[in-house]
Scaffold this motif. Structure first.
Motif, PDB file in Angstrom:
ATOM      1  N   ALA A 335       0.829  -1.205   0.000  1.00  0.00           N
ATOM      2  CA  ALA A 335       0.000   0.000   0.000  1.00  0.00           C
ATOM      3  C   ALA A 335       0.862   1.253   0.000  1.00  0.00           C
ATOM      4  N   LEU A 336       1.926   1.273   0.834  1.00  0.00           N
ATOM      5  CA  LEU A 336       2.813   2.433   0.865  1.00  0.00           C
ATOM      6  C   LEU A 336       3.515   2.632  -0.470  1.00  0.00           C
ATOM      7  N   ALA A 337       3.983   1.535  -1.067  1.00  0.00           N
ATOM      8  CA  ALA A 337       4.673   1.657  -2.353  1.00  0.00           C
ATOM      9  C   ALA A 337       3.719   2.142  -3.443  1.00  0.00           C
ATOM     10  N   SER A 338       2.499   1.613  -3.460  1.00  0.00           N
ATOM     11  CA  SER A 338       1.546   2.003  -4.494  1.00  0.00           C
ATOM     12  C   SER A 338       1.124   3.461  -4.344  1.00  0.00           C
ATOM     13  N   LEU A 339       0.861   3.890  -3.117  1.00  0.00           N
ATOM     14  CA  LEU A 339       0.439   5.275  -2.922  1.00  0.00           C
ATOM     15  C   LEU A 339       1.597   6.247  -3.166  1.00  0.00           C
ATOM     16  N   GLU A 340       2.808   5.831  -2.864  1.00  0.00           N
ATOM     17  CA  GLU A 340       3.955   6.688  -3.184  1.00  0.00           C
ATOM     18  C   GLU A 340       4.109   6.835  -4.692  1.00  0.00           C
ATOM     19  N   TRP A 341       3.911   5.730  -5.408  1.00  0.00           N
ATOM     20  CA  TRP A 341       3.954   5.823  -6.874  1.00  0.00           C
ATOM     21  C   TRP A 341       2.816   6.705  -7.397  1.00  0.00           C
ATOM     22  N   ALA A 342       1.630   6.619  -6.794  1.00  0.00           N
ATOM     23  CA  ALA A 342       0.507   7.448  -7.230  1.00  0.00           C
ATOM     24  C   ALA A 342       0.816   8.932  -7.038  1.00  0.00           C
ATOM     25  N   ALA A 343       1.473   9.280  -5.925  1.00  0.00           N
ATOM     26  CA  ALA A 343       1.845  10.685  -5.718  1.00  0.00           C
ATOM     27  C   ALA A 343       2.857  11.138  -6.766  1.00  0.00           C
ATOM     28  N   GLN A 344       3.862  10.295  -7.065  1.00  0.00           N
ATOM     29  CA  GLN A 344       4.845  10.652  -8.090  1.00  0.00           C
ATOM     30  C   GLN A 344       4.194  10.727  -9.473  1.00  0.00           C
ATOM     31  N   GLU A 345       3.245   9.834  -9.725  1.00  0.00           N
ATOM     32  CA  GLU A 345       2.562   9.870 -11.021  1.00  0.00           C
ATOM     33  C   GLU A 345       1.730  11.133 -11.165  1.00  0.00           C
TER      34      GLU A 345
END
Length: 569
Positions: A335-345
């Protein structure tokens, strides 16, 4: 060669036009039939009377004994002869028969009783007496409400259903009643709900100018509409269905074997949306996961979806590996990795869109494609992150929440009401589209939606039943379409097939080759690797001639002995 267009009958627009024309034709036929009935009503009445007179004549002839039928025939023939020979006899006979037929053919349905019956009058009187303490004052010289008074002056309109309970009521109240105070209104609404009959939803419309209160019993919303493709425009998402008078559009839906038109609650997302993110609240089993699953299935038609399931119950396992589904995370690390990627995206999309606008070009396609971030119960990850000393996943949502509308990123979140205090300020401020599902108290509905409901919530409601409010708009009753987990054993076959039909196909997976033995793999690598000489020869061949063998700068280019002899001579 020019391509011939398809027939209009095969297009969707022509089918909709054909259905509209068919409905219009039915209305015209129904109107024409009603008009013809009104015009031909006298003829229908006379025909019905003649039929009744003929039936009475046949019964009289059948009841006449055999020995008396001859004299009866002689009497009838004599009367016919006298009528035929008398002046204007046939005309008078026809007028008499028509009058008798009209009298016999009249509508004999007993008229509806005017006014309420005895039991209904007692119920209205009880309502009137219950309202006296709230709508009366001792200093009023001519009170509208008084003990033992007449209810006809205060209850101006009333209707009852088949069960004998109040279905519609218009109540007059004095001008000094504080109808602008929510507490005073709540007392009257609670009283009327108890006296008019519990277990039903009531709509209370306060007309402060005319000092009137209209009470209407609302029919239950259909709770068995299955998940299906909705006829909507890009950027529109159907949250559920509401009352016919609340919205100005309807959607054609498949309801069993019939086609019905149901008013929807449509949530608009995208760049021009005023409510780009949504928050759903409810108790366990209220249907918040069903709402998120329905939204995800609609979002997959033209966008990408990232699912973070904090409940860990596998409610979204059917989305794993589907086209357009970026990930379905159930663990804290993922979840942390996916949401961090969503913020960068989100940041990448903002930069790409900004550069395109500065250059006067349209935004790139990867920045225009909608990205949906679906989170179910993020408070569970908050507890886990606090225990492990990690970052709360909700803090990673600040960039998508603040800048998601400009980057075509939408955040949809569901949380239980008991864990509402764990939501961050960013989530509370930027999720202006709100949904409350399940049996919730009016004060809780007002706390979540920011406005009180216009109906009385029930204590027992089906899953997916609640209220919705988009921004600062009105509060709508809501019923979420039935979208259960297709992998659940309790799901019926029809619902499972309906949900599976909406799922996109699975993405093509790359098949992993079996690992080779280390020694064999090393030998193959050495056999395939080029040798140093093989690499040197092409390099020397490609080098220019003067650089093939570089000269040694330390050696002199002319012989020193020759130079000495030349100097001596």
């Amino acid at each position: 060669m020019a391509r011939r267009p398809l027939p209009r009958i095969l297009s969707k627009d022509s089918a909709q036009i054909a259905r509209a024309q068919l409905a219009r034709s039915r209305d015209l036929a129904r109107t024409a039939a009603d008009s013809a009935t009104d015009v031909l009503h006298p003829l229908i009445t006379v025909t019905r009377g003649l039929r009744r007179l003929a039936s009475a004549g046949r019964r009289r002839w059948a009841d006449t004994p055999q020995d008396k039928r001859g004299p009866l025939l002689f009497l009838v023939a004599s009367v016919i002869l006298v009528v035929a020979l008398a002046p204007y006899g046939p005309l008078l006979a026809v007028i008499t028969v028509m009058g008798a037929a009209a009298w016999q053919g009249r509508d004999r349905t007993p008229p509806a009783p005017e006014g309420p019956d005895e039991s209904q009058s007692e119920r209205l009187q009880a309502l009137y007496e219950a309202l006296v303490p709230y709508f009366s004052r001792t200093e009023d010289p001519a009170p509208l409400y008084a003990h033992g008074g007449e209810w006809e002056k205060a209850l101006t309109a009333h209707e009852f259903d088949d069960a004998g309970r109040v279905g519609h009521l218009v109540i007059r109240y004095p001008a000094y009643f504080p109808d602008g105070e929510s507490a005073a209104r709540a007392r009257i609404e609670q009283l009327l709900t108890a006296k008019a009959g519990r277990g039903r939803e009531y709509r209370f419309a306060w007309d402060e100018e005319a000092n009137q209160l209209t009470v209407t019993v609302l029919p239950p919303l259909p709770a068995d509409i299955p998940a299906q493709h909705f006829v909507t425009a890009p950027g529109e998402t159907v949250l559920g269905f509401t009352d016919p008078g609340e919205v100005q559009r309807t959607l054609p839906l498949s309801y069993g074997e019939e086609q019905i038109d149901v008013p929807p609650v449509v949530w608009r997302t995208g760049i021009r949306s005023t409510e780009p993110h949504l928050l759903a609240m409810g108790h366990p089993g209220s249907g918040t996961s069903t709402l998120l699953r329905s939204i995800a299935l609609q979002a997959l038609q033209c966008g990408d979806v990232l699912v973070v399931d904090g409940g860990g119950t596998g409610e979204y396992a059917c989305l794993t590996g589907r086209d357009g589904v970026l990930a379905v995370e159930c663990a804290l690390t993922g979840a942390l990795a996916s949401l961090e990627w969503a913020a960068q995206e989100t940041e990448r999309r903002l930069i790409a869109i900004n550069l395109a606008r500065q250059a006067g070009d349209p935004p790139p396609a990867d920045a225009r494609r909608p990205l949906w971030i679906v989170l179910d119960r993020p408070s569970v990850f908050a507890h886990l992150a606090a225990g492990d000393g990690r970052t709360d996943p909700q803090t990673l949502l600040q960039v998508p929440l603040r800048h998601g509308r400009a980057a075509n990123v939408t955040v949809v979140m569901a949380e239980q009401i008991d864990s509402a205090e764990l939501l961050t300020d960013a989530v509370r401020q930027h999720t202006r589209a709100r949904v409350v599902l399940g049996p919730v108290a009016p004060r809780q509905v007002e706390a979540v939606l920011g406005a009180p409901p216009h109906t009385t919530p029930l204590g027992h409601v089906p899953p997916g039943r609640g209220y919705a409010r988009l921004g600062s708009g009105p509060v709508h009753r809501l019923q979420v379409p039935r979208t259960p987990d297709p992998y659940d054993d309790a799901t019926s076959d029809s619902d499972r097939e309906a949900v599976l039909a909406l799922l996109p196909p699975r993405a093509t997976a790359v098949r992993a080759e079996p690992a080779e033995e280390p020694q064999q793999a090393e030998e193959d690598q050495q056999a395939e690797a080029p040798r140093p000489t093989e690499l040197a020869e092409p390099a020397q061949a490609a080098r220019p001639p003067e650089l093939a063998e570089p000269a040694d700068l330390t050696k002199p280019t002319v012989d020193a002995a020759a130079l000495t002899a030349e100097a001596a001579g």
